[in-house]
Design a protein around this motif. Structure first.
Motif, PDB file in Angstrom:
ATOM      1  N   PHE A  95       0.792  -1.234  -0.147  1.00  0.00           N
ATOM      2  CA  PHE A  95      -0.083  -0.154   0.051  1.00  0.00           C
ATOM      3  C   PHE A  95       0.977   1.226   0.046  1.00  0.00           C
ATOM      4  O   PHE A  95       1.933   1.159   0.518  1.00  0.00           O
ATOM      5  N   LEU A  96       0.313   2.341  -0.477  1.00  0.00           N
ATOM      6  CA  LEU A  96       0.897   3.685  -0.396  1.00  0.00           C
ATOM      7  C   LEU A  96       0.107   4.646   0.534  1.00  0.00           C
ATOM      8  O   LEU A  96      -1.146   4.953   0.439  1.00  0.00           O
ATOM      9  N   ASN A  97       0.694   4.783   1.831  1.00  0.00           N
ATOM     10  CA  ASN A  97       0.170   5.286   2.862  1.00  0.00           C
ATOM     11  C   ASN A  97       0.078   6.859   3.007  1.00  0.00           C
ATOM     12  O   ASN A  97       1.257   7.358   3.109  1.00  0.00           O
ATOM     13  N   VAL A  98      -0.919   7.576   2.764  1.00  0.00           N
ATOM     14  CA  VAL A  98      -0.854   8.897   2.487  1.00  0.00           C
ATOM     15  C   VAL A  98      -0.326   9.786   3.783  1.00  0.00           C
ATOM     16  O   VAL A  98      -0.895   9.396   4.809  1.00  0.00           O
ATOM     17  N   GLU A  99       0.421  10.541   3.446  1.00  0.00           N
ATOM     18  CA  GLU A  99       1.056  11.620   4.770  1.00  0.00           C
ATOM     19  C   GLU A  99       0.403  13.072   4.603  1.00  0.00           C
ATOM     20  O   GLU A  99       0.171  13.581   5.222  1.00  0.00           O
ATOM     21  N   GLU A 100       0.349  13.217   3.203  1.00  0.00           N
ATOM     22  CA  GLU A 100       0.042  14.688   2.736  1.00  0.00           C
ATOM     23  C   GLU A 100      -0.409  14.638   1.284  1.00  0.00           C
ATOM     24  O   GLU A 100       0.196  13.964   0.655  1.00  0.00           O
ATOM     25  N   VAL A 101      -1.350  15.512   0.761  1.00  0.00           N
ATOM     26  CA  VAL A 101      -1.983  15.651  -0.488  1.00  0.00           C
ATOM     27  C   VAL A 101      -1.635  16.851  -0.735  1.00  0.00           C
ATOM     28  O   VAL A 101      -2.424  17.959   0.289  1.00  0.00           O
ATOM     29  N   LEU A 102      -0.887  17.438  -2.029  1.00  0.00           N
ATOM     30  CA  LEU A 102      -0.675  18.670  -2.354  1.00  0.00           C
ATOM     31  C   LEU A 102      -1.625  18.934  -3.607  1.00  0.00           C
ATOM     32  O   LEU A 102      -1.591  18.060  -4.372  1.00  0.00           O
ATOM     33  N   VAL A 103      -2.129  20.025  -3.890  1.00  0.00           N
ATOM     34  CA  VAL A 103      -2.733  20.586  -5.168  1.00  0.00           C
ATOM     35  C   VAL A 103      -2.031  21.352  -5.807  1.00  0.00           C
ATOM     36  O   VAL A 103      -1.417  22.312  -5.183  1.00  0.00           O
ATOM     37  N   ASP A 104      -1.967  21.322  -7.170  1.00  0.00           N
ATOM     38  CA  ASP A 104      -1.394  22.511  -8.078  1.00  0.00           C
ATOM     39  C   ASP A 104      -2.181  23.668  -7.977  1.00  0.00           C
ATOM     40  O   ASP A 104      -3.233  23.639  -7.723  1.00  0.00           O
ATOM     41  N   CYS A 105      -1.619  24.730  -8.608  1.00  0.00           N
ATOM     42  CA  CYS A 105      -2.166  25.976  -8.723  1.00  0.00           C
ATOM     43  C   CYS A 105      -3.530  25.963  -9.401  1.00  0.00           C
ATOM     44  O   CYS A 105      -4.680  26.724  -8.992  1.00  0.00           O
ATOM     45  N   ASP A 106      -3.926  25.369 -10.484  1.00  0.00           N
ATOM     46  CA  ASP A 106      -5.330  25.350 -11.013  1.00  0.00           C
ATOM     47  C   ASP A 106      -6.070  24.239 -10.730  1.00  0.00           C
ATOM     48  O   ASP A 106      -6.929  23.795 -11.256  1.00  0.00           O
TER      49      ASP A 106
END
Length: 131
Positions: free
Chosen positions: A79-90
Motif C-alpha cells: 500500500f501507499l499510505n498517505v501523509e499529505e496531499v498537495l494540489v497544484d495552482c489550478d
C-alpha cells in the motif's frame, strides 16, 4: 467535476478545494516517497479515486486500461499510505506524499521510475538505475 463558477483568482488563491478534472474525468496524481522525495508513480485519479484516497488514507487510482478503481497494494499488500496531499495552482493535478509499504512498481522495483534514458551514437537506450 470541477466547479466552473470559481474564478481563476478563487481557484488559484482561495481555500476551496475544487479539483479540475479533464474531459475524461481524470486528474494527474504524482506519488512521492514522504521520506526521500523520490517519485514513486504517476497515475490518474477520477473523483471516486480521489475521494477514496482522502477518506481511507491509502492511495487509490483510476485504471484507464481496465476502466476501474484500484487500491494500490490491494493484491500485493504494498500500500501507499498517505501523509499529505498537495494540489497544484489550478487544481488539475495532485502530489501525494506517501509511505510505501514495499515496492511500488508491479515489477518489484521500489519506484516505477527505475530506468534512465541515455543517448548514444545508435539512438536512445534504457539503463537501470541502481537502487
Amino acid at each position: 467535476m470541477a466547479d466552473q463558477s470559481l474564478t481563476s483568482q478563487e481557484r488559484e488563491q482561495g481555500s476551496r478545494f475544487a479539483p479540475k478534472f479533464d474531459a475524461s474525468g481524470l486528474l494527474t496524481a504524482v506519488v512521492v516517497d514522504a521520506r526521500s522525495g523520490e517519485v514513486l508513480v504517476v497515475a490518474h485519479m477520477n473523483l471516486e479515486a480521489l475521494d477514496a484516497t482522502l477518506a481511507s488514507g491509502k492511495v487509490h487510482f483510476w485504471s484507464r486500461s481496465r476502466q476501474s478503481l484500484w487500491l494500490k497494494g490491494e493484491t500485493s499488500g504494498n500500500f501507499l499510505n498517505v501523509e499529505e496531499v498537495l494540489v497544484d495552482c489550478d487544481q488539475d493535478a495532485v502530489v501525494i506524499r506517501a509511505q510505501p509499504a514495499g515496492p511500488t512498481c508491479h515489477t518489484g522495483a521500489p519506484s516505477c521510475f527505475y530506468r534512465r534514458i541515455e543517448s548514444g551514437g545508435s539512438g536512445s537506450v534504457l539503463v537501470k538505475v541502481k537502487t
